[in-house]
Design an enzyme around this catalytic site. Structure first.
Site, PDB file in Angstrom:
ATOM      1  CE  LYS A   1      -3.768  -2.475   2.250  1.00  0.00           C
ATOM      2  NZ  LYS A   1      -4.440  -2.840   3.509  1.00  0.00           N
TER       3      LYS A   1
ATOM      4  CD  GLN B   1      -3.130  -4.503   6.666  1.00  0.00           C
ATOM      5  OE1 GLN B   1      -3.062  -3.531   5.923  1.00  0.00           O
ATOM      6  NE2 GLN B   1      -3.789  -5.607   6.347  1.00  0.00           N
TER       7      GLN B   1
ATOM      8  CG  ASP C   1      -9.536   0.053   5.054  1.00  0.00           C
ATOM      9  OD1 ASP C   1      -9.297  -0.190   3.846  1.00  0.00           O
ATOM     10  OD2 ASP C   1      -8.723  -0.179   5.969  1.00  0.00           O
TER      11      ASP C   1
END
Ligand code: NAD
Length: 288
Positions: free
Chosen positions: A54, A98, A121
């Site tokens: 990422k 994460q 997200d």
């Protein structure tokens, strides 16, 4: 193999190119570079690879990224404090924690603490609710990547029967929400671990989306001839990666299919970059 391959590497490269161009324009107009802050707790090897990918993708698209590495023994209060600092930092536009977090941490409470305007997200209940109401702020990355693949491959969704295998909050449920939206207009069936006659549900599907987390769970003979198959699964089997679909057999019956690796995986990252740019625009009043 008779199916056409839906190439996630190629489609995601196009998406990343578009995001890079739009990000450059944003920088020129505002003097501000869109900035993603990633938080990694502990040393899970797969998570380290995901976060690194990422970061690299951000750099390549001209976005700023900062990685906050915390030790595995970080407490809930320490992690909440970092999230709060990032919420208040006006130079940070997107925040990503994460997953999975170490088991002593309460993930739900951490994700709920991310301010919805930086929730790239799209896990925050406010953003999930907005999605269900058909007025999304951020599109959930993996399902949005799947929608893009369907669009680019010329797969019509309106009025078609779509079966999703898996009902997780990250893939299955938001995938169904996107397909139900006006404009997508699919007829959606969601299967899960308690579904009876799952093979029959799959055989009815004109579009079949597998997000189960079990290698080759969807057998080739569950595929309706001419169907479009989207395999979200990423499973490590020995030294190779396998999807949730029995690829070779499915590809003999399907009209189109995504590979693993090189399918949905790269799309997820491309959508995260789009969301980070969108977050920067939101925070600078370009969109509401
Ligand atoms: P999850 O474990 O949270 O959910 C799996 C779902 O599958 C559950 O809803 C469960 O009900 C269902 N399921 C489990 N066993 C089943 C069975 N025997 N029959 C029917 N349904 C069953 O997983 P997830 O986070 O949704 O991820 C699913 C897969 O997708 C994993 O392989 C994961 O690595 C992969 N994934 C890929 C990406 C990507 O970017 N490509 C992103 C997220 C997840």
């Amino acid at each position: 193999m008779t199916a056409t391959l839906i190439d996630g590497k190629q489609i995601s490269a196009e998406c990343r190119k578009e995001t890079a161009a739009s990000a450059e324009q944003f920088v020129n107009e505002t003097g501000v570079r869109p900035h993603l802050a990633a938080v990694l707790v502990g040393d899970d090897p797969a998570s380290q690879v995901y976060v690194r990918n990422k970061e690299l993708a951000c750099e390549r698209a001209g976005l700023q990224s900062t990685l906050h590495r915390l030790p595995a023994e970080t407490t809930q209060q320490e992690l909440l404090a970092l999230v709060q600092t990032l919420n208040e930092d006006v130079s940070v536009h997107g925040i990503l924690v994460q997953l999975p977090l170490p088991s002593h941490l309460n993930s739900t409470q951490i994700l709920d603490a991310i301010t919805p305007l930086k929730d790239v997200d799209a896990f925050h209940p406010e953003n999930v609710g907005r999605l269900l109401q058909g007025r999304p702020r951020f599109l959930p990355c993996t399902p949005a990547g799947v929608m893009k693949m369907l669009e680019v491959s010329g797969t019509e969704t309106a009025g078609r029967r779509v079966t999703i295998v898996g009902r997780s909050d990250i893939v299955g449920k938001p995938m169904a929400a996107l397909l139900l939206q006006k404009g997508a207009d699919a007829t959606v069936t969601i299967c899960h671990s308690r579904t009876a006659e799952i093979a029959e549900e799959c055989r009815r599907a004109e579009i079949l989306i597998a997000a189960v987390g079990i290698p080759e769970f969807v057998r080739g003979d569950w595929v309706r001839p001419g169907a479009v198959i989207i395999d979200v699964g990423i499973n490590r089997v020995g030294d190779r990666l396998a999807g949730d679909v029995e690829f070779a057999a499915a590809a003999e019956r399907a009209a189109a299919i995504t590979p693993v690796p090189g399918g949905v995986g790269p799309m997820t990252i491309a959508m995260l970059l789009q969301n980070t740019l969108h977050a920067a625009r939101l925070q600078h009043g370009f969109v509401s």
